[in-house]
Design a protein around this motif. Sequence first.
Motif, PDB file in Angstrom:
ATOM      1  N   MET A 137      17.096  58.826  79.203  1.00 24.86           N
ATOM      2  CA  MET A 137      18.291  59.496  78.692  1.00 24.86           C
ATOM      3  C   MET A 137      18.407  59.268  77.187  1.00 24.86           C
ATOM      4  O   MET A 137      18.255  58.146  76.698  1.00 24.86           O
ATOM      5  CB  MET A 137      19.539  58.947  79.393  1.00 24.86           C
ATOM      6  CG  MET A 137      20.840  59.568  78.922  1.00 24.86           C
ATOM      7  SD  MET A 137      22.291  58.844  79.761  1.00 24.86           S
ATOM      8  CE  MET A 137      22.425  57.254  78.889  1.00 24.86           C
ATOM      9  N   VAL A 138      18.683  60.336  76.447  1.00 21.08           N
ATOM     10  CA  VAL A 138      18.943  60.238  75.011  1.00 21.08           C
ATOM     11  C   VAL A 138      20.328  59.652  74.808  1.00 21.08           C
ATOM     12  O   VAL A 138      21.299  60.080  75.450  1.00 21.08           O
ATOM     13  CB  VAL A 138      18.836  61.621  74.341  1.00 21.08           C
ATOM     14  CG1 VAL A 138      19.156  61.521  72.849  1.00 21.08           C
ATOM     15  CG2 VAL A 138      17.445  62.213  74.553  1.00 21.08           C
ATOM     16  N   LEU A 139      20.449  58.674  73.928  1.00 26.41           N
ATOM     17  CA  LEU A 139      21.720  58.012  73.670  1.00 26.41           C
ATOM     18  C   LEU A 139      22.484  58.699  72.537  1.00 26.41           C
ATOM     19  O   LEU A 139      21.963  59.561  71.841  1.00 26.41           O
ATOM     20  CB  LEU A 139      21.484  56.542  73.322  1.00 26.41           C
ATOM     21  CG  LEU A 139      21.006  55.657  74.484  1.00 26.41           C
ATOM     22  CD1 LEU A 139      20.544  54.300  73.968  1.00 26.41           C
ATOM     23  CD2 LEU A 139      22.117  55.487  75.516  1.00 26.41           C
ATOM     24  N   PHE A 143      20.187  49.368  67.472  1.00 25.69           N
ATOM     25  CA  PHE A 143      20.726  49.060  68.797  1.00 25.69           C
ATOM     26  C   PHE A 143      20.571  47.575  69.126  1.00 25.69           C
ATOM     27  O   PHE A 143      21.460  46.985  69.754  1.00 25.69           O
ATOM     28  CB  PHE A 143      20.061  49.931  69.861  1.00 25.69           C
ATOM     29  CG  PHE A 143      20.870  51.156  70.186  1.00 25.69           C
ATOM     30  CD1 PHE A 143      21.681  51.204  71.305  1.00 25.69           C
ATOM     31  CD2 PHE A 143      20.852  52.249  69.341  1.00 25.69           C
ATOM     32  CE1 PHE A 143      22.435  52.316  71.594  1.00 25.69           C
ATOM     33  CE2 PHE A 143      21.606  53.371  69.612  1.00 25.69           C
ATOM     34  CZ  PHE A 143      22.413  53.418  70.742  1.00 25.69           C
ATOM     35  N   GLU A 144      19.472  46.993  68.714  1.00 24.16           N
ATOM     36  CA  GLU A 144      19.311  45.556  68.935  1.00 24.16           C
ATOM     37  C   GLU A 144      20.374  44.775  68.165  1.00 24.16           C
ATOM     38  O   GLU A 144      20.925  43.789  68.667  1.00 24.16           O
ATOM     39  CB  GLU A 144      17.911  45.128  68.523  1.00 24.16           C
ATOM     40  CG  GLU A 144      16.827  45.649  69.461  1.00 24.16           C
ATOM     41  CD  GLU A 144      15.421  45.410  68.930  1.00 24.16           C
ATOM     42  OE1 GLU A 144      15.294  45.088  67.730  1.00 24.16           O
ATOM     43  OE2 GLU A 144      14.459  45.560  69.713  1.00 24.16           O
ATOM     44  N   ARG A 145      20.676  45.238  66.961  1.00 24.83           N
ATOM     45  CA  ARG A 145      21.741  44.614  66.175  1.00 24.83           C
ATOM     46  C   ARG A 145      23.086  44.786  66.879  1.00 24.83           C
ATOM     47  O   ARG A 145      23.875  43.832  66.994  1.00 24.83           O
ATOM     48  CB  ARG A 145      21.760  45.260  64.789  1.00 24.83           C
ATOM     49  CG  ARG A 145      23.022  45.066  63.981  1.00 24.83           C
ATOM     50  CD  ARG A 145      23.099  43.788  63.182  1.00 24.83           C
ATOM     51  NE  ARG A 145      24.208  43.902  62.244  1.00 24.83           N
ATOM     52  CZ  ARG A 145      24.093  44.271  60.976  1.00 24.83           C
ATOM     53  NH1 ARG A 145      22.886  44.553  60.477  1.00 24.83           N
ATOM     54  NH2 ARG A 145      25.149  44.358  60.195  1.00 24.83           N
ATOM     55  N   ALA A 146      23.368  45.988  67.360  1.00 25.04           N
ATOM     56  CA  ALA A 146      24.634  46.222  68.055  1.00 25.04           C
ATOM     57  C   ALA A 146      24.743  45.364  69.306  1.00 25.04           C
ATOM     58  O   ALA A 146      25.816  44.829  69.623  1.00 25.04           O
ATOM     59  CB  ALA A 146      24.774  47.700  68.409  1.00 25.04           C
ATOM     60  N   TYR A 197      24.989  50.757  78.297  1.00 25.32           N
ATOM     61  CA  TYR A 197      23.908  51.394  79.049  1.00 25.32           C
ATOM     62  C   TYR A 197      22.567  50.735  78.708  1.00 25.32           C
ATOM     63  O   TYR A 197      21.718  50.525  79.589  1.00 25.32           O
ATOM     64  CB  TYR A 197      23.838  52.889  78.751  1.00 25.32           C
ATOM     65  CG  TYR A 197      24.869  53.707  79.492  1.00 25.32           C
ATOM     66  CD1 TYR A 197      24.945  53.655  80.884  1.00 25.32           C
ATOM     67  CD2 TYR A 197      25.760  54.534  78.813  1.00 25.32           C
ATOM     68  CE1 TYR A 197      25.884  54.403  81.575  1.00 25.32           C
ATOM     69  CE2 TYR A 197      26.699  55.282  79.499  1.00 25.32           C
ATOM     70  CZ  TYR A 197      26.763  55.221  80.872  1.00 25.32           C
ATOM     71  OH  TYR A 197      27.700  55.950  81.556  1.00 25.32           O
ATOM     72  N   TYR A 198      22.372  50.394  77.449  1.00 31.12           N
ATOM     73  CA  TYR A 198      21.132  49.740  77.028  1.00 31.12           C
ATOM     74  C   TYR A 198      20.988  48.364  77.680  1.00 31.12           C
ATOM     75  O   TYR A 198      19.929  48.022  78.217  1.00 31.12           O
ATOM     76  CB  TYR A 198      21.126  49.637  75.508  1.00 31.12           C
ATOM     77  CG  TYR A 198      20.065  48.739  74.916  1.00 31.12           C
ATOM     78  CD1 TYR A 198      18.734  48.815  75.321  1.00 31.12           C
ATOM     79  CD2 TYR A 198      20.397  47.817  73.924  1.00 31.12           C
ATOM     80  CE1 TYR A 198      17.764  47.985  74.762  1.00 31.12           C
ATOM     81  CE2 TYR A 198      19.434  46.990  73.362  1.00 31.12           C
ATOM     82  CZ  TYR A 198      18.124  47.080  73.782  1.00 31.12           C
ATOM     83  OH  TYR A 198      17.162  46.259  73.232  1.00 31.12           O
ATOM     84  N   VAL A 202      15.462  57.332  73.054  1.00 34.11           N
ATOM     85  CA  VAL A 202      15.503  57.471  74.503  1.00 34.11           C
ATOM     86  C   VAL A 202      15.671  56.100  75.148  1.00 34.11           C
ATOM     87  O   VAL A 202      14.914  55.163  74.856  1.00 34.11           O
ATOM     88  CB  VAL A 202      14.220  58.143  75.028  1.00 34.11           C
ATOM     89  CG1 VAL A 202      14.281  58.299  76.544  1.00 34.11           C
ATOM     90  CG2 VAL A 202      14.010  59.499  74.350  1.00 34.11           C
ATOM     91  N   LEU A 203      16.670  55.998  76.020  1.00 34.73           N
ATOM     92  CA  LEU A 203      16.795  54.825  76.878  1.00 34.73           C
ATOM     93  C   LEU A 203      15.923  55.077  78.100  1.00 34.73           C
ATOM     94  O   LEU A 203      16.270  55.886  78.960  1.00 34.73           O
ATOM     95  CB  LEU A 203      18.260  54.602  77.274  1.00 34.73           C
ATOM     96  CG  LEU A 203      18.533  53.438  78.232  1.00 34.73           C
ATOM     97  CD1 LEU A 203      18.082  52.107  77.641  1.00 34.73           C
ATOM     98  CD2 LEU A 203      20.015  53.392  78.601  1.00 34.73           C
TER      99      LEU A 203
END
Length: 348
Positions: A61-63, A329-332, A46-47, A7-8
Motif C-alpha cells: 500500500m502507498v502511504l 518514516f524511520e525518524r517519525a 500502519y508502518y 510503498v508499505l
Amino acid sequence: MKAKALVLEKQRELSLRDIDLPDQLGPDDVRIRIHTVGICGSDVHYYTHGRIGPFVVREPMVLGHEASGVITEVGSHVSHLKVGERVCMEPGIPDPTSRAAKLGVYNVDPGVRFWATPPVHGCLTPEVIHPAAFTFALPDSVSFAEGAMIEPFAIGMQAVVKARMQPGDVCVVTGAGPIGLMVALAALAGGASEVLVSDLVEEKLAIAGRYAGITPVNVSRESLRAAVDRRCGEDWGADVVFEASGSPRVYDDVLACTRPAGAIVLVGMPVEPVTFDIVSAQAKELRIETVFRYANVYDRAIDLIAAGKVDLKPLISETFDFDESITAFERAASARPHDVKLQITLDA
C-alpha cells in the motif's frame, strides 16, 4: 500506470519503488502533481503495527494522505479548478449517494475511500487523480507546506465545530501531540480566550507555549485539575475539554476539569479500553461529542490560514526529499519529543 511511490510492503518494511496505480481521469476528476506530503501518526502506525483497528495491511500500500500539489489536467466536467492551480486535497472520498453524504456527514459514510487506509493507496507518489469536489485551491499566501497541513488542521476544526464553542470560552486540550496542537489552535481561532494544553513531555509543551493564548501544563509536575482550578476557580472547570491524547488514563481528569453543563469532545483514539464514570458526567449534565476525521471544514481551514489567524509553520519540524522517504518514516517512528510534523517534498 507504473509510478514510483513509497510503498508499505508489510509491517516494518518500506520500499521506494514502482507500483501500478490508477491512471484513468474521470470527467469530475483532476490530475495533480504532488508537491508536499506530511507524515501522519496513522501512516506511522500502519508502518509499525501493520493495522489500525479493523483496517489491516494485507497487500502493498502507498502511504500518505496529507498533501498539496499542482493541477496538471482537469476532467471535462470540472469548471472551478484549472491547470496550474496550487491545491490541497481532502483525502476521504465518500459515496455521494449515501445516506451519510446526503445528511452532510460524509466523514462517517461506511463506504468512504480514504487515502492510505487499506486497501486504498495514498499519495506519496509524484502524481495522483482525485475528485475535483475534494480538491481545494490554495491562495497565493498559503505555501505548499501549509497546504499539506490543512488535513490535520481540519481535525482541529471539526473538534471545534462539534464543541459549539462560545466567544471567550476557556478550553483544555489533553495531549500536546500534532492533533492536540491543531485542536488548540482551532479553539483559539474559534474564540477561546485561553487554551490550557496538558502533556508529560516538556519539549512538546514548549512548542505549544510559543503561541499566545496557549498555557502549557506539565502534568508530571502539577495536576491538570490544579491548573484548571487556578484558572477557572475551584468546583467549576473549563467550558470545553478536548481529549486529544488517546490515553485511557486521562478520562478522570477530563470529567473533573469540565464545568457543569460544559462540553467534552473526544478526539484521541484510545488503543486500550477506557473506564468512564457515566454518573459523574450525568451529575454535571455534560455534553459529550466525538470526532472522526472531518466534514465541510476544509474551505474554512484554508481561509483561516490565508487570513493569518492561524500559523501552522512553527509546527513543521523538518522536511525531507522524496528519495529520503524511508529515512523520514524511520525518524517519525522514533517519536522524537521535539518533532511535531515531518514533511516530504516530491516537487521541490
